[in-house]
Design a protein around this motif. Sequence first.
Motif, PDB file in Angstrom:
ATOM      1  N   HIS A  68       6.375   0.699  -3.238  1.00  0.00           N
ATOM      2  CA  HIS A  68       6.234   1.658  -4.337  1.00  0.00           C
ATOM      3  C   HIS A  68       4.797   2.169  -4.412  1.00  0.00           C
ATOM      4  CE1 HIS A  68       6.964   3.585  -8.160  1.00  0.00           C
ATOM      5  NE2 HIS A  68       5.948   2.921  -8.687  1.00  0.00           N
ATOM      6  N   GLU A  69       3.840   1.240  -4.326  1.00  0.00           N
ATOM      7  CA  GLU A  69       2.428   1.625  -4.345  1.00  0.00           C
ATOM      8  C   GLU A  69       2.093   2.541  -3.164  1.00  0.00           C
ATOM      9  OE1 GLU A  69      -0.184   1.125  -6.512  1.00  0.00           O
ATOM     10  OE2 GLU A  69       1.374   0.390  -7.860  1.00  0.00           O
ATOM     11  N   SER A  71       4.131   4.460  -1.604  1.00  0.00           N
ATOM     12  CA  SER A  71       4.768   5.748  -1.874  1.00  0.00           C
ATOM     13  C   SER A  71       3.914   6.582  -2.823  1.00  0.00           C
ATOM     14  CB  SER A  71       6.163   5.525  -2.456  1.00  0.00           C
ATOM     15  OG  SER A  71       6.745   6.758  -2.817  1.00  0.00           O
ATOM     16  N   LEU A  72       3.387   5.935  -3.868  1.00  0.00           N
ATOM     17  CA  LEU A  72       2.523   6.658  -4.814  1.00  0.00           C
ATOM     18  C   LEU A  72       1.252   7.151  -4.131  1.00  0.00           C
ATOM     19  CD1 LEU A  72       2.836   4.470  -8.047  1.00  0.00           C
ATOM     20  CD2 LEU A  72       3.849   6.707  -7.610  1.00  0.00           C
ATOM     21  N   ARG A  74       0.902   7.775  -0.958  1.00  0.00           N
ATOM     22  CA  ARG A  74       1.299   8.857  -0.053  1.00  0.00           C
ATOM     23  C   ARG A  74       1.546  10.152  -0.828  1.00  0.00           C
ATOM     24  NH1 ARG A  74       4.235   6.093   2.868  1.00  0.00           N
ATOM     25  NH2 ARG A  74       6.079   6.041   1.584  1.00  0.00           N
ATOM     26  N   GLN A  75       2.208  10.047  -1.980  1.00  0.00           N
ATOM     27  CA  GLN A  75       2.466  11.239  -2.794  1.00  0.00           C
ATOM     28  C   GLN A  75       1.171  11.853  -3.293  1.00  0.00           C
ATOM     29  OE1 GLN A  75       5.150  10.039  -5.907  1.00  0.00           O
ATOM     30  NE2 GLN A  75       6.905   9.884  -4.542  1.00  0.00           N
ATOM     31  N   ARG A  76       0.236  10.994  -3.750  1.00  0.00           N
ATOM     32  CA  ARG A  76      -1.063  11.518  -4.213  1.00  0.00           C
ATOM     33  C   ARG A  76      -1.799  12.179  -3.060  1.00  0.00           C
ATOM     34  NH1 ARG A  76      -1.179   6.853  -7.726  1.00  0.00           N
ATOM     35  NH2 ARG A  76      -2.117   5.610  -6.082  1.00  0.00           N
ATOM     36  N   GLU A  78      -0.495  13.492  -0.335  1.00  0.00           N
ATOM     37  CA  GLU A  78       0.174  14.741   0.028  1.00  0.00           C
ATOM     38  C   GLU A  78      -0.105  15.826  -1.005  1.00  0.00           C
ATOM     39  OE1 GLU A  78       4.307  14.000   0.867  1.00  0.00           O
ATOM     40  OE2 GLU A  78       3.831  13.046   2.793  1.00  0.00           O
ATOM     41  N   HIS A  79      -0.157  15.447  -2.280  1.00  0.00           N
ATOM     42  CA  HIS A  79      -0.477  16.417  -3.329  1.00  0.00           C
ATOM     43  C   HIS A  79      -1.900  16.940  -3.130  1.00  0.00           C
ATOM     44  CE1 HIS A  79      -0.662  18.332  -7.233  1.00  0.00           C
ATOM     45  NE2 HIS A  79      -1.781  17.684  -7.464  1.00  0.00           N
ATOM     46  N   ASP A  80      -2.847  16.018  -2.903  1.00  0.00           N
ATOM     47  CA  ASP A  80      -4.237  16.425  -2.668  1.00  0.00           C
ATOM     48  C   ASP A  80      -4.343  17.294  -1.422  1.00  0.00           C
ATOM     49  OD1 ASP A  80      -4.894  14.959  -4.894  1.00  0.00           O
ATOM     50  OD2 ASP A  80      -5.790  13.283  -3.786  1.00  0.00           O
ATOM     51  N   ARG A 184       1.195  16.724  10.011  1.00  0.00           N
ATOM     52  CA  ARG A 184       1.773  15.432  10.411  1.00  0.00           C
ATOM     53  C   ARG A 184       1.852  15.318  11.926  1.00  0.00           C
ATOM     54  NH1 ARG A 184       5.541  16.570   6.051  1.00  0.00           N
ATOM     55  NH2 ARG A 184       4.867  15.385   4.263  1.00  0.00           N
TER      56      ARG A 184
END
Length: 188
Positions: A68-69, A71-72, A74-76, A78-80, A184
């Motif tokens: 979960h961490e 994933s978070l 990775r999401q941050r 990817e957002h950045d 990627r």
Amino acid sequence: MGHRELLTALRRKGEEKARELRSGCAEEEEKLRAAAAERLLLLKGEADERRTAACAEHRRKILAEAGHEASLVRQRAEHDLALRLERLARECLPRLRDARYPALLARMANELPPGEWGEVRVNPMDRELATPLFQGARITPAPEICGGLEAISMDGGLTVMSTLESRLEKGWDDLLPLLMAAVREDGP
């Protein structure tokens, strides 16, 4: 039978009975010890199973939390990255102002709906390019426009944004996945 012989016989019988009792007790003690050892092994096995299950559950929770961490993170990231790519794309818009830019501006003007345009806002460098495309319209310099145009109808009721910035914004949702895929592929 005399008194002495009776005592000797009783003593012998008593000793024999005591031997039998001791022998029986020893056997019973051995059986109890064996049962206790077996029970102890069983309890140790059950405890090992519970400990193994508890460890497995703990490991599963830790891995789930770590996943979960991750994933978070990775999401941050990817957002950045998406924000950075958008900023870089906006910074690259001036590069579209090359030798082909006059034809691009003419195409953008031709895409406008037919009508009388009262004002056309363009980058200050595009004033001379826009004048023949919009005869009769007021050509207003707009330094915030990198390229393209913003056309306002004579009555002010219709405004059409056809700038490089607005086109990038409109197509960004389609462009971003392609850019992310390219990043990627080139990544480590």
